[in-house]
Design an enzyme around this catalytic site. Structure first.
Site, PDB file in Angstrom:
ATOM      1  N   PHE A 121       0.858  -1.186   0.000  1.00  0.00           N
ATOM      2  CA  PHE A 121       0.000   0.000   0.000  1.00  0.00           C
ATOM      3  C   PHE A 121       0.894   1.235   0.000  1.00  0.00           C
ATOM      4  CE2 PHE A 121      -2.496   3.510   1.565  1.00  0.00           C
ATOM      5  CZ  PHE A 121      -3.682   3.355   0.876  1.00  0.00           C
ATOM      6  N   ASP A 206       9.299   2.830   1.613  1.00  0.00           N
ATOM      7  CA  ASP A 206       8.148   3.631   2.016  1.00  0.00           C
ATOM      8  C   ASP A 206       7.986   3.438   3.527  1.00  0.00           C
ATOM      9  OD1 ASP A 206       5.682   4.598   2.706  1.00  0.00           O
ATOM     10  OD2 ASP A 206       4.622   3.786   0.968  1.00  0.00           O
ATOM     11  N   LYS A 235       2.690  10.827   7.680  1.00  0.00           N
ATOM     12  CA  LYS A 235       1.863  10.544   8.858  1.00  0.00           C
ATOM     13  C   LYS A 235       2.257  11.343  10.099  1.00  0.00           C
ATOM     14  CE  LYS A 235      -0.043   5.992   7.693  1.00  0.00           C
ATOM     15  NZ  LYS A 235      -1.422   6.296   7.318  1.00  0.00           N
TER      16      LYS A 235
HETATM   17  C1  LIG Z   1       3.021   2.753   3.739  1.00  0.00           C
HETATM   18  C2  LIG Z   1       2.108   3.864   3.296  1.00  0.00           C
HETATM   19  N1  LIG Z   1       2.447   4.599   2.247  1.00  0.00           N
HETATM   20  C3  LIG Z   1       1.670   5.615   1.818  1.00  0.00           C
HETATM   21  C4  LIG Z   1       0.483   5.909   2.446  1.00  0.00           C
HETATM   22  C5  LIG Z   1      -0.377   7.028   1.941  1.00  0.00           C
HETATM   23  O1  LIG Z   1      -0.358   8.093   2.831  1.00  0.00           O
HETATM   24  P1  LIG Z   1      -1.480   9.230   2.749  1.00  0.00           P
HETATM   25  O2  LIG Z   1      -2.775   8.624   3.173  1.00  0.00           O
HETATM   26  O3  LIG Z   1      -0.988  10.294   3.695  1.00  0.00           O
HETATM   27  O4  LIG Z   1      -1.513   9.710   1.347  1.00  0.00           O
HETATM   28  C6  LIG Z   1       0.092   5.160   3.562  1.00  0.00           C
HETATM   29  C7  LIG Z   1      -1.181   5.451   4.251  1.00  0.00           C
HETATM   30  O5  LIG Z   1      -1.690   4.688   5.017  1.00  0.00           O
HETATM   31  C8  LIG Z   1       0.918   4.107   3.994  1.00  0.00           C
HETATM   32  O6  LIG Z   1       0.592   3.340   5.039  1.00  0.00           O
END
Ligand SMILES: Cc1ncc(COP(=O)(O)O)c(C=O)c1O
Length: 390
Positions: A121, A206, A235
């Protein structure tokens, strides 16, 4: 608002530490942290002070001008990021930090292809969505960004097979969050690092969910002693305010030329003031160690529940990023736990996910465990009597 969020029947009004209250004054232990954002606890006084002070001075300042708060934040940030990752692009969300990483990888390598993993994700904007795996998020929005492909996770042979002359980068979460709190097997991330270095492919981590102390290290990659070439953060970074950061080594980030990438809010002083204070709080209050210690306690107690309840399959995670896989859809468990004063997240249909603020107290963890114990028992009784709740 657009009807895109799965709403719970709760109106939250106030928060302090790991506690939130609804508009009727009902109190909850918050094991969601607003999806991992409120890592330092809700309305931490130092964040509140920093935001109030900066709001009275200067709220907006386009990145076309210099600003002292932005500089202060960047200096503190690059002191704590893994060695060498000391050039940053500032944005506003996790998905944006991934968008930037994808563009940067293509720009720096002059190659198009990005490899991600099944179950990943990375967010829901078009580039990030193209690297996200779940069909339910992707299918309605085809065609997605081309040349982004997926390989099975935790499998070095498949990773090697997928890498070609056209591959710019391998993008991976060190611990998959939305994908069910999946910790990689020993050797996987080290192996990926070796493969990428050997084939001159950029390794992107990520750490949007895992970063900033959540897993009991400042960054999850440090559990395995692996440093990526590019890292995505968001976050919790600004104590609750929206901030995305993409960090990379100087020689990679310098491939971006003026105009290649931007956002109007980049390095907004209000957010930078909060983020600068957030780094102070994280370090002064020793919250990374606290995540490791309390996380080990929480995980051990969740494992006790696994031994007690036959519908619990597995407990996974590191630090205060924990998951409990059960043999049924968790929606009813989440709603019943909320009724009993504990907010828990899901990670897919059958995983309960715990992302509490790192300031959570042991008694609050104990309350969470006792509520979960009773709700799991209800589920079991309902199933035994032939009337499962969902
Ligand atoms: C690992 C990871 N990358 C990217 C995102 C996307 O972040 P955002 O919701 O701030 O766009 C999330 C959101 O849960 C995430 O857990």
């Amino acid at each position: 608002m657009a009807n895109v969020f799965a709403k719970k029947p709760i109106v939250l009004a106030r928060g302090k530490g790991a506690t939130v209250w609804d508009i009727n004054g009902k109190e909850y232990v918050d094991c969601t942290s607003s999806y991992g954002v409120a890592l330092l606890g809700h309305s931490h006084p130092k964040i509140v002070k920093a935001v109030c002070e900066q709001a009275g001075k200067l709220i907006s300042c386009h990145a076309g001008f210099y600003n002292e708060k932005r500089t202060e934040f960047l200096q503190k940030l690059t002191k704590i990021t893994p060695k060498g990752l000391d050039k940053a692009f500032l944005s506003n969300s996790g998905a944006e930090s991934v968008e930037c990483a994808i563009k940067l990888a293509r720009r720096a390598s002059s190659k198009p292809e990005i490899i991600a993993v099944m179950g990943a994700f990375h967010g829901k904007t078009m580039g990030a969505l193209s690297a996200t795996w779940d069909k339910k998020y992707r299918d309605p929005f085809q065609p997605l960004v081309p040349d982004i492909k997926h390989v099975p996770p935790d499998n070095l042979d498949k990773a090697r097979e997928a890498m070609t002359e056209r591959t710019a980068a391998f993008l991976v979460e060190p611990i998959r969050g939305e994908g069910g709190i999946r910790v990689p097997p020993e050797g996987y991330l080290q192996g990926l690092r070796e493969l990428c270095s050997e084939k001159n492919i950029l390794l992107i981590f990520d750490e949007v969910q895992t970063g900033f102390g959540r897993t009991g290290k400042l960054f999850a990659c440090q559990h395995w002693g692996v440093t990526p070439d590019i890292m995505c953060l968001a976050k919790s970074l600004a104590g609750g305010l929206p901030l995305g950061v993409t960090v990379a080594r100087e020689e990679i980030m310098s491939k971006f030329k003026v105009g290649d990438h931007s956002t109007t809010y980049s390095g907004n002083p209000l957010v930078c003031a909060a983020a600068s204070a957030a780094i102070d709080v994280l370090l002064e209050e020793n919250l990374v160690d606290r995540a490791a210690t309390l996380g080990a306690y929480f995980k051990a107690k969740l494992t006790d529940l696994q031994n007690k309840h036959k519908n619990v399959k597995e407990v996974r995670g590191l630090g205060l990023m924990l998951g409990t896989e059960v043999k049924f859809d968790v929606l009813n468990t989440l709603l019943r736990s909320a009724e009993k004063g504990v907010l828990i997240l899901d990670a897919g249909r059958n995983v309960l996910r715990f992302l509490p603020p790192l300031v959570i107290e042991k008694e609050q963890i104990n309350k969470t465990l006792s509520v979960l114990d009773s709700v799991l028992e209800e589920e079991e009784n309902a199933r035994a009597s032939g009337s499962p709740p969902n």
